[in-house]
Design an enzyme around this catalytic site. Structure first.
Site, mmCIF file in Angstrom:
data_model
loop_
_atom_site.group_PDB
_atom_site.id
_atom_site.type_symbol
_atom_site.label_atom_id
_atom_site.label_comp_id
_atom_site.label_asym_id
_atom_site.label_seq_id
_atom_site.Cartn_x
_atom_site.Cartn_y
_atom_site.Cartn_z
ATOM 1 N N CYS A 52 -5.481 13.077 12.691
ATOM 2 C CA CYS A 52 -6.159 11.798 12.446
ATOM 3 C C CYS A 52 -6.071 10.963 13.712
ATOM 4 C CB CYS A 52 -5.555 11.069 11.259
ATOM 5 S SG CYS A 52 -4.008 10.285 11.605
ATOM 6 N N ARG B 173 -9.270 -0.205 4.026
ATOM 7 C CA ARG B 173 -8.438 0.851 3.457
ATOM 8 C C ARG B 173 -7.060 0.318 3.084
ATOM 9 N NH1 ARG B 173 -7.620 6.138 6.675
ATOM 10 N NH2 ARG B 173 -6.150 6.253 4.957
ATOM 11 N N LYS C 26 0.837 -1.212 0.000
ATOM 12 C CA LYS C 26 0.000 0.000 0.000
ATOM 13 C C LYS C 26 0.868 1.257 0.000
ATOM 14 C CE LYS C 26 -1.843 1.639 3.998
ATOM 15 N NZ LYS C 26 -1.616 3.068 4.298
ATOM 16 N N ASN C 27 1.814 1.327 0.923
ATOM 17 C CA ASN C 27 2.555 2.575 1.100
ATOM 18 C C ASN C 27 3.617 2.807 0.031
ATOM 19 O OD1 ASN C 27 0.924 3.178 3.207
ATOM 20 N ND2 ASN C 27 2.397 2.661 4.822
ATOM 21 N N ASP D 139 3.944 0.605 12.073
ATOM 22 C CA ASP D 139 2.791 -0.048 11.431
ATOM 23 C C ASP D 139 2.618 -1.510 11.851
ATOM 24 O OD1 ASP D 139 2.215 2.314 10.177
ATOM 25 O OD2 ASP D 139 3.050 1.745 8.238
ATOM 26 N N ARG E 129 -0.022 14.685 13.116
ATOM 27 C CA ARG E 129 0.543 14.484 11.788
ATOM 28 C C ARG E 129 0.596 15.742 10.918
ATOM 29 N NH1 ARG E 129 -1.707 8.865 9.486
ATOM 30 N NH2 ARG E 129 0.213 8.890 8.293
HETATM 31 N N1 EPU Z 1 5.863 14.766 10.935
HETATM 32 C C1 EPU Z 1 5.865 16.114 11.206
HETATM 33 N N2 EPU Z 1 5.886 16.992 10.145
HETATM 34 C C2 EPU Z 1 5.872 16.577 8.842
HETATM 35 C C3 EPU Z 1 5.848 15.190 8.576
HETATM 36 C C4 EPU Z 1 5.850 14.294 9.653
HETATM 37 O O1 EPU Z 1 5.881 16.538 12.354
HETATM 38 O O2 EPU Z 1 5.873 17.428 7.942
HETATM 39 C C5 EPU Z 1 5.872 13.791 12.063
HETATM 40 C C6 EPU Z 1 4.589 12.977 12.144
HETATM 41 O O3 EPU Z 1 3.576 13.649 12.839
HETATM 42 C C7 EPU Z 1 5.080 11.708 12.831
HETATM 43 C C8 EPU Z 1 6.504 11.547 12.293
HETATM 44 O O4 EPU Z 1 6.881 12.824 11.805
HETATM 45 O O5 EPU Z 1 5.120 11.906 14.207
HETATM 46 C C9 EPU Z 1 6.657 10.537 11.167
HETATM 47 O O6 EPU Z 1 5.621 10.697 10.217
HETATM 48 P P1 EPU Z 1 5.784 10.366 8.671
HETATM 49 O O7 EPU Z 1 5.703 11.638 7.903
HETATM 50 O O8 EPU Z 1 6.965 9.487 8.432
HETATM 51 O O9 EPU Z 1 4.443 9.535 8.402
HETATM 52 P P2 EPU Z 1 3.615 9.560 7.077
HETATM 53 O O10 EPU Z 1 4.537 9.760 5.934
HETATM 54 O O11 EPU Z 1 2.455 10.467 7.223
HETATM 55 C C10 EPU Z 1 3.843 7.026 6.492
HETATM 56 C C11 EPU Z 1 2.895 5.878 6.269
HETATM 57 C C12 EPU Z 1 2.263 5.477 7.590
HETATM 58 C C13 EPU Z 1 3.398 5.083 8.553
HETATM 59 C C14 EPU Z 1 4.397 6.246 8.699
HETATM 60 C C15 EPU Z 1 5.596 5.915 9.555
HETATM 61 C C16 EPU Z 1 2.169 6.218 3.997
HETATM 62 C C17 EPU Z 1 1.080 6.560 3.050
HETATM 63 N N3 EPU Z 1 1.889 6.270 5.298
HETATM 64 O O12 EPU Z 1 3.053 8.091 7.023
HETATM 65 O O13 EPU Z 1 1.433 4.351 7.339
HETATM 66 O O14 EPU Z 1 2.869 4.763 9.805
HETATM 67 O O15 EPU Z 1 4.876 6.639 7.399
HETATM 68 O O16 EPU Z 1 6.279 4.817 9.044
HETATM 69 O O17 EPU Z 1 3.264 5.874 3.574
HETATM 70 C C18 EPU Z 1 -0.297 2.823 7.756
HETATM 71 O O18 EPU Z 1 -0.010 2.265 6.682
HETATM 72 O O19 EPU Z 1 -1.090 2.312 8.600
HETATM 73 C C19 EPU Z 1 0.304 4.119 8.066
HETATM 74 C C20 EPU Z 1 -0.201 4.944 8.982
#
Ligand code: EPU
Length: 420
Positions: free
Chosen positions: A116, A396, A22-23, A304, A121
């Protein structure tokens, strides 16, 4: 709303084919926006977030064709550069159109995702990186609006490691003027898979798989074919399911080396795991031992997989600590696991789990994607019947989860919304 009814106590046996990640699929679909030529994708999982992404791309003018796990994208006629709130609120990964749209069309308007279930996030790092590349960004009326005639290469150091942040900036940088260096880049295999597709489209990227991505911008990208990598979290979920319910299962279409942190912990819990290039065999015939773990960025233990492993710890022998370091609110499954008879208390970002001999079936509610998976695992080893409500969270992100579990011998039935 659909529900799942699960009767616990069945051991799992047989073979399961793991779907595409998915990711990886979500950013890769968005990367289709970067070229006017067609992009052909294989091993795209059949799940709601993919359908939402296709819908988002369609309403921007991208033509999409889907035949099972094959998807073809044609972004030669993009005529709408807006990602509306109605879609972004159902799927935060919609933010992944921001980088490609500004890079190719010089503007984009993407609804702010908001918080969320698992945490606040924010997307400040996505914005900061695009600004460093010369984009003018305003945030008004709940939308991020970005403009740039042509993005310029820049050196970007993100404040923390962010997966979709790295992906967005990478997709922006491939069409920017000059060199971009992304320091502190996420090393998740899904980022590497996106980078490999971009290279197949003509992008110049060095450092794939490391925390330092170096990108030489090009004028345009061409079409390409790409096969999405297997879903390591789906694979890990099946490994935990067998560890908890017991049994002997072979997983096909997996990359065992992307799961090392999870398999190490499962072995510590007493699970037998054999692996080849693209398969794994998992066996468990005893009660698991409780195992401590802490989530962190790849290659450490993935957030995850935290909820699914916690389900295993609830029935393990001994007490354990699970520390969640990535998201501030990713313990929503704890109250529901406790409804099934688990003994878990939360102290800040640590969950303390006292293993019990048995869980007992009850009515519970799924709160997010991986929380749903953890409830499914717990239900499969609980005595009696468990009814899991709000199963749309599971749909999802898992490709035919209950069909795959049923084939392995689990007693899982879906009740359609109108029958419930
Ligand atoms: N963060 C910030 N600012 C930003 C971006 C991130 O503060 O601009 C913080 C977030 O709030 C969090 C941390 O940094 O505390 C890491 O977040 P990250 O940005 O890595 O998460 P994401 O990219 O939104 C992806 C996956 C998630 C997975 C996380 C961590 C996708 C579509 N989603 O989310 O997947 O948990 O990386 O590995 O790739 C899931 O599949 O169930 C899922 C939630």
């Amino acid at each position: 709303m659909d529900k799942l009814v699960i009767v616990g106590g069945q051991k799992l046996a047989g073979e399961v084919i793991v779907s595409g990640a998915k990711n990886a699929a979500l950013p890769i679909l968005c990367a289709g926006l970067l070229s006017a030529e067609p992009v052909h994708l294989d091993n795209v999982p059949d799940l709601q977030d993919v359908r939402t992404t296709l819908k988002l791309l369609n309403q921007m003018g991208v033509r999409t064709e889907q035949d099972g796990a094959r998807v073809q994208l044609d972004a030669s006629n993009v005529n709408n550069l807006v990602a509306p709130y109605e879609l972004v609120k159902t799927m935060r990964a919609s933010i992944l159109v921001l980088g490609p749209l500004v890079a190719r069309f010089g503007e984009a308007k993407v609804s702010l995702p908001g918080g969320c279930a698992i945490g606040a996030r924010p997307v400040d790092q996505h914005i900061k990186g695009l600004q460093a590349m010369g984009a003018e960004i305003t945030i008004e009326h709940g939308f991020i609006e970005a403009r740039a005639k042509r993005l310029k290469g820049a050196r970007i150091v993100t404040d923390m490691i962010t997966v979709t942040g790295t992906e967005n900036l990478l997709m922006a940088a491939v069409l920017a003027d000059g060199e971009t260096v992304i320091e502190n880049a996420a090393r998740e295999p899904e980022v590497g898979d996106l980078a490999n597709l971009l290279v197949a489209m003509g992008a110049k990227i060095d450092g794939i798989g490391t925390d330092r991505l170096m990108i030489q911008g090009v004028e345009k990208l061409h079409g390409a074919q790409h096969t999405v990598i297997p879903d390591r979290i789906e694979a890990g979920t099946f490994l935990c399911a067998v560890a908890a319910a017991g049994g002997d299962v072979v997983l096909r279409n997996v990359r065992p080396n992307t799961l090392d942190a999870v398999t190490d912990k499962l072995r510590e819990a007493g699970v037998t795991i054999e692996e080849g290039d693209d398969w794994m065999r998992v066996r468990m015939h005893e009660r698991a031992r409780a195992v401590n773990l802490r989530t962190s960025e790849y290659p450490a233990f993935p957030t995850d997989m935290q909820a699914q492993f916690m389900a295993l710890n609830t029935i393990a022998d001994g007490t354990s600590q699970v520390v969640e370091n990535i998201f501030e609110n990713r313990f929503m499954h704890v109250q529901e696991l406790n409804r099934l008879g688990a003994h878990i208390t939360i102290d800040g970002k640590t969950a303390l789990i006292a293993g019990v001999e048995k869980l007992s079936g009850a009515k519970v509610m799924a709160t997010d994607l991986r929380a749903s998976a953890s409830l499914v695992i717990a239900a499969m080893c609980a005595e009696g019947e468990t009814l899991i409500d709000r199963i749309y969270h599971l749909d999802r992100g898992y490709d035919r989860m209950e069909a795959k579990l049923t084939k392995l011998g689990a007693n899982v039935k879906r009740i359609k919304g109108n029958e419930a």
